[in-house]
Design a protein around this motif. Sequence first.
Motif, PDB file in Angstrom:
ATOM      1  N   LEU A 129     -25.706 -28.395  10.604  1.00 15.53           N
ATOM      2  CA  LEU A 129     -26.340 -27.099  10.377  1.00 15.53           C
ATOM      3  C   LEU A 129     -27.849 -27.211  10.329  1.00 15.53           C
ATOM      4  CD1 LEU A 129     -24.371 -25.142   7.657  1.00 15.53           C
ATOM      5  CD2 LEU A 129     -24.977 -24.384   9.942  1.00 15.53           C
ATOM      6  N   LYS A 130     -28.314 -28.229   9.617  1.00 13.67           N
ATOM      7  CA  LYS A 130     -29.759 -28.391   9.467  1.00 13.67           C
ATOM      8  C   LYS A 130     -30.404 -28.687  10.818  1.00 13.67           C
ATOM      9  CE  LYS A 130     -33.129 -30.327   6.407  1.00 13.67           C
ATOM     10  NZ  LYS A 130     -33.542 -31.375   5.529  1.00 13.67           N
ATOM     11  N   GLU A 131     -29.764 -29.565  11.576  1.00 15.75           N
ATOM     12  CA  GLU A 131     -30.274 -29.873  12.919  1.00 15.75           C
ATOM     13  C   GLU A 131     -30.315 -28.612  13.765  1.00 15.75           C
ATOM     14  OE1 GLU A 131     -30.792 -33.293  14.540  1.00 15.75           O
ATOM     15  OE2 GLU A 131     -31.323 -33.495  12.427  1.00 15.75           O
ATOM     16  N   ALA A 132     -29.241 -27.828  13.661  1.00 20.63           N
ATOM     17  CA  ALA A 132     -29.114 -26.626  14.485  1.00 20.63           C
ATOM     18  C   ALA A 132     -30.176 -25.593  14.092  1.00 20.63           C
ATOM     19  CB  ALA A 132     -27.711 -26.046  14.335  1.00 20.63           C
ATOM     20  N   VAL A 133     -30.282 -25.346  12.802  1.00 20.63           N
ATOM     21  CA  VAL A 133     -31.238 -24.342  12.330  1.00 20.63           C
ATOM     22  C   VAL A 133     -32.661 -24.740  12.723  1.00 20.63           C
ATOM     23  CG1 VAL A 133     -32.313 -23.385  10.250  1.00 20.63           C
ATOM     24  CG2 VAL A 133     -29.815 -23.471  10.441  1.00 20.63           C
ATOM     25  N   ASN A 134     -32.971 -26.023  12.523  1.00 21.64           N
ATOM     26  CA  ASN A 134     -34.338 -26.455  12.817  1.00 21.64           C
ATOM     27  C   ASN A 134     -34.635 -26.498  14.315  1.00 21.64           C
ATOM     28  OD1 ASN A 134     -35.407 -26.584  10.246  1.00 21.64           O
ATOM     29  ND2 ASN A 134     -34.568 -28.628   9.869  1.00 21.64           N
ATOM     30  N   GLU A 171     -28.835 -32.446  24.312  1.00 19.90           N
ATOM     31  CA  GLU A 171     -27.702 -33.320  24.608  1.00 19.90           C
ATOM     32  C   GLU A 171     -27.902 -34.682  23.930  1.00 19.90           C
ATOM     33  OE1 GLU A 171     -26.863 -33.810  28.775  1.00 19.90           O
ATOM     34  OE2 GLU A 171     -24.754 -34.167  28.318  1.00 19.90           O
ATOM     35  N   GLU A 172     -29.151 -35.156  23.989  1.00 17.79           N
ATOM     36  CA  GLU A 172     -29.472 -36.453  23.385  1.00 17.79           C
ATOM     37  C   GLU A 172     -29.221 -36.449  21.872  1.00 17.79           C
ATOM     38  OE1 GLU A 172     -33.581 -37.908  23.866  1.00 17.79           O
ATOM     39  OE2 GLU A 172     -32.807 -38.425  25.858  1.00 17.79           O
ATOM     40  N   ASP A 173     -29.694 -35.413  21.216  1.00 27.12           N
ATOM     41  CA  ASP A 173     -29.500 -35.317  19.775  1.00 27.12           C
ATOM     42  C   ASP A 173     -28.027 -35.186  19.435  1.00 27.12           C
ATOM     43  OD1 ASP A 173     -32.172 -35.532  19.377  1.00 27.12           O
ATOM     44  OD2 ASP A 173     -32.535 -33.392  19.011  1.00 27.12           O
ATOM     45  N   ALA A 174     -27.311 -34.478  20.297  1.00 28.26           N
ATOM     46  CA  ALA A 174     -25.878 -34.291  20.061  1.00 28.26           C
ATOM     47  C   ALA A 174     -25.153 -35.633  20.112  1.00 28.26           C
ATOM     48  CB  ALA A 174     -25.299 -33.325  21.090  1.00 28.26           C
ATOM     49  N   VAL A 175     -25.492 -36.436  21.119  1.00 24.99           N
ATOM     50  CA  VAL A 175     -24.842 -37.745  21.255  1.00 24.99           C
ATOM     51  C   VAL A 175     -25.168 -38.613  20.049  1.00 24.99           C
ATOM     52  CG1 VAL A 175     -24.874 -39.903  22.534  1.00 24.99           C
ATOM     53  CG2 VAL A 175     -24.655 -37.748  23.745  1.00 24.99           C
ATOM     54  N   SER A 176     -26.442 -38.607  19.688  1.00 20.93           N
ATOM     55  CA  SER A 176     -26.881 -39.404  18.561  1.00 20.93           C
ATOM     56  C   SER A 176     -26.141 -38.996  17.287  1.00 20.93           C
ATOM     57  CB  SER A 176     -28.395 -39.219  18.422  1.00 20.93           C
ATOM     58  OG  SER A 176     -28.861 -39.881  17.317  1.00 20.93           O
ATOM     59  N   LEU A 177     -25.997 -37.717  17.108  1.00 23.95           N
ATOM     60  CA  LEU A 177     -25.293 -37.189  15.932  1.00 23.95           C
ATOM     61  C   LEU A 177     -23.832 -37.645  15.909  1.00 23.95           C
ATOM     62  CD1 LEU A 177     -25.790 -34.530  13.797  1.00 23.95           C
ATOM     63  CD2 LEU A 177     -24.071 -33.614  15.334  1.00 23.95           C
ATOM     64  N   ILE A 178     -23.193 -37.515  17.056  1.00 24.49           N
ATOM     65  CA  ILE A 178     -21.763 -37.838  17.129  1.00 24.49           C
ATOM     66  C   ILE A 178     -21.540 -39.344  16.917  1.00 24.49           C
ATOM     67  CG2 ILE A 178     -19.751 -37.919  18.668  1.00 24.49           C
ATOM     68  CD1 ILE A 178     -21.008 -35.321  19.980  1.00 24.49           C
ATOM     69  N   VAL A 179     -22.406 -40.137  17.547  1.00 26.08           N
ATOM     70  CA  VAL A 179     -22.239 -41.588  17.436  1.00 26.08           C
ATOM     71  C   VAL A 179     -22.555 -42.074  16.025  1.00 26.08           C
ATOM     72  CG1 VAL A 179     -23.103 -43.808  18.233  1.00 26.08           C
ATOM     73  CG2 VAL A 179     -22.575 -42.020  19.880  1.00 26.08           C
ATOM     74  N   ASN A 180     -23.592 -41.502  15.440  1.00 24.54           N
ATOM     75  CA  ASN A 180     -23.905 -41.896  14.067  1.00 24.54           C
ATOM     76  C   ASN A 180     -22.777 -41.528  13.114  1.00 24.54           C
ATOM     77  OD1 ASN A 180     -26.442 -43.311  13.871  1.00 24.54           O
ATOM     78  ND2 ASN A 180     -27.378 -41.479  14.709  1.00 24.54           N
TER      79      ASN A 180
END
Lengths: 254, 482
Positions: free
Chosen positions: A99-104, B442-451
């Motif tokens: 959520l925080k990532e999304a909001v920011n 997309e990059e942040d999404a991958v990083s989030l999922i992998v972490n």
Amino acid sequence: MLKISKLTVTVDGKTILNGLDLEVGPGEVHAIMGPNGSGKSTLANVIAGREGYQVTGGSVSFLGQDLLSLAPEKRAREGVFLAFQYPVEIPGVANVYLLKEAVNATRQHRGEEKLDAMDFLKLVREKLKLLQMKEEFLYRSVNEGFSGGEKKRNEIFQMAMLEPRLAVLDETDSGLDIDALKIVADGVNAQRSADRSVILVTHYQRLLDYIVPDRVHVLAGGRIVRSGDKHLALELEAQGYGWVESDPSTVSAA
Amino acid sequence: MNPAVTDLGELVGREYKEGFVTDIEADTLPPGLNEDVIRFLSAKKDEPDFVLEWRLDAFRRWQNMKQPNWAQVRHAPIDFQAISYYSAPKSDADRPKSLDEIDPKLLETYDKLGIPLEEQKALAGIAVDAVFDSVSVATTFKDKLAKIGVIFCPLSEALANHPDLVRQYLGSVVPAADNFYAALNSAVFTEGSFVYIPKGVRCPMELSTYFRINALNTGQFERTLIIADEGSYVSYLEGCTAPMRDENQLHAAVVELVALKDAQIKYSTVQNWYPGDEEGRGGIYNFVTKRGVCRGDNAKISWTQVETGSAITWKYPSVLLEGDSSVGEFYSVALTNHCQQADTGTKMVHIGRNTSSTIISKGISAGRGQNAYRGLVKVLKGAETARNYSQCDSLLMGDRCGAHTFPYLEVKNPTATIEHEATTSKIGEDQLFYCRQRGLSEEDAVSLIVNGFCKEVFRELPMEFAVEAQKLLSISLEGAVG
């Protein structure tokens, strides 16, 4: 707000949407109904930018922009929100973190400062109340081990956090018992405003008892075959989809 | 319909961010390996005689051994005569006494890595024993540690100052001829760290070594020995990264841990050696032998590793559970991208009664990366009521990579409880789309999922290391997924 013209979409070479027209004004709530396989979810996914759908004709304009040329995250940051029919589980990632990532990400896109931890928490608590959710919910992994109702509630909670201009709710009512349905509907209603439009994609009239739409459209054969006000939904409920599909006088009147 | 959607391969194709070479002039031995080279190494370090004998014995045995070929990795045969076995910064004779004396170029190198020594020292209170090529050039906090009896120094220094202690334990966990690469290391090791924690002492700071390969054509043969005496505790951090280069580099380290009664050793690694380019050219061969022994009752050894680098990783941090009720743990994240290959895992050998072990392995494969988990759980006859829990999860990105799991079980005692769980999942287009629909790139999404996938391992890392690990993972993933 949203203007869809002659939209034609194929999936694996099969035409799903076939010259669909739809216009949604600011603050309006439109319901899209239709039988299984009529293309309701395809429409929702194409608006959000999911891969696997080939747009072969027509256009989608959102706040005057060519929506189809934007990556999914750009659409989201511009204010397009999709409440998923099947919200995805992301193990190990706390709800609050996503959520925080999304909001920011959205705030940054708008040229606003990122929310600091305190302000963010304040906002989160306020919105949690709206959906009658407990705070421990924030620290569970995204959708992991959630009941069907919790997942749908989480979607609307995310919507409340992201404050979109256009929310597309894809079968948000499916899998909900009546109590959960009311909570979700209240959550959506609380977010209705003059500058926020909502598209409700649903199979059943039931949801529309709680979220009363300004317009109801019936989708069949990849096009909108009939439009009307909330009474159209009741008529459908009484007569079934066979009625619109077999009625030779059906015309698109969005 | 999504022109802005980049394909995985494109995002995977980022270049290695740690690629730069520091041009400190090296005092390097010409390539080749024979007994004279070993005598040179030993003389250069002014080692006690027993060490030279030990080296020569290892060398003679090594000559009769064959390179192992059972691992799920492929590489051309290594020409050990083409490797130089010694390289030291020029200032070897005049070792620096403080940071002021250290080559500013070296400090700059650390700066580029984002882990300046000064900052590490100040912020984290970490004693840093920095290994730059083959000679330690910075050792800090030694005095403070010395006051409580903790010895933390280069192995060569320990050989000079505490020969009896080293002699007692060197090779006691990983014998000189344990395996091909361990034997090679025993013959030619040039540096490494030595740690001794006295009885009942809880080491007040994380001990840290920062490895970095730098001189061209130089193999690295670190040897680390950590002894935790009865009732003591130590947390040791090892991290490394390497500059970009063309030829393959061999890194064959040995780490030995000894935990006596009621002692606890926590050993954490973040490994980021140069992985080679997109086509698999260059990159480090990381053939490491790491083993710990819980020699007394209630001892505990915990390995945590985050492996993002190297062209080839061959590594099995293991624990011999000799003492009753001793505990072994292995937490691992291994990421392979492009043409990287990893064959890694652990061995848990239950010898004492009521011993327990936990294995959590997370393999991430992207590009054409190949990732194998290889683990052995062995319960000997006398190990009454031993327990093991193993969990091996693999995450695949794209459709050209591979994940392999080789769990081995040898149970000789019927009272043992063994649990094994394994999952393989593909990083879902659905998960990516979900995150992107919420506004994440997309990059942040991958990083989030992998972490998220690695969370169970990351939470075992000391805080400041966990942050670095996530950063490394994200950097590797920029090149690894996206």
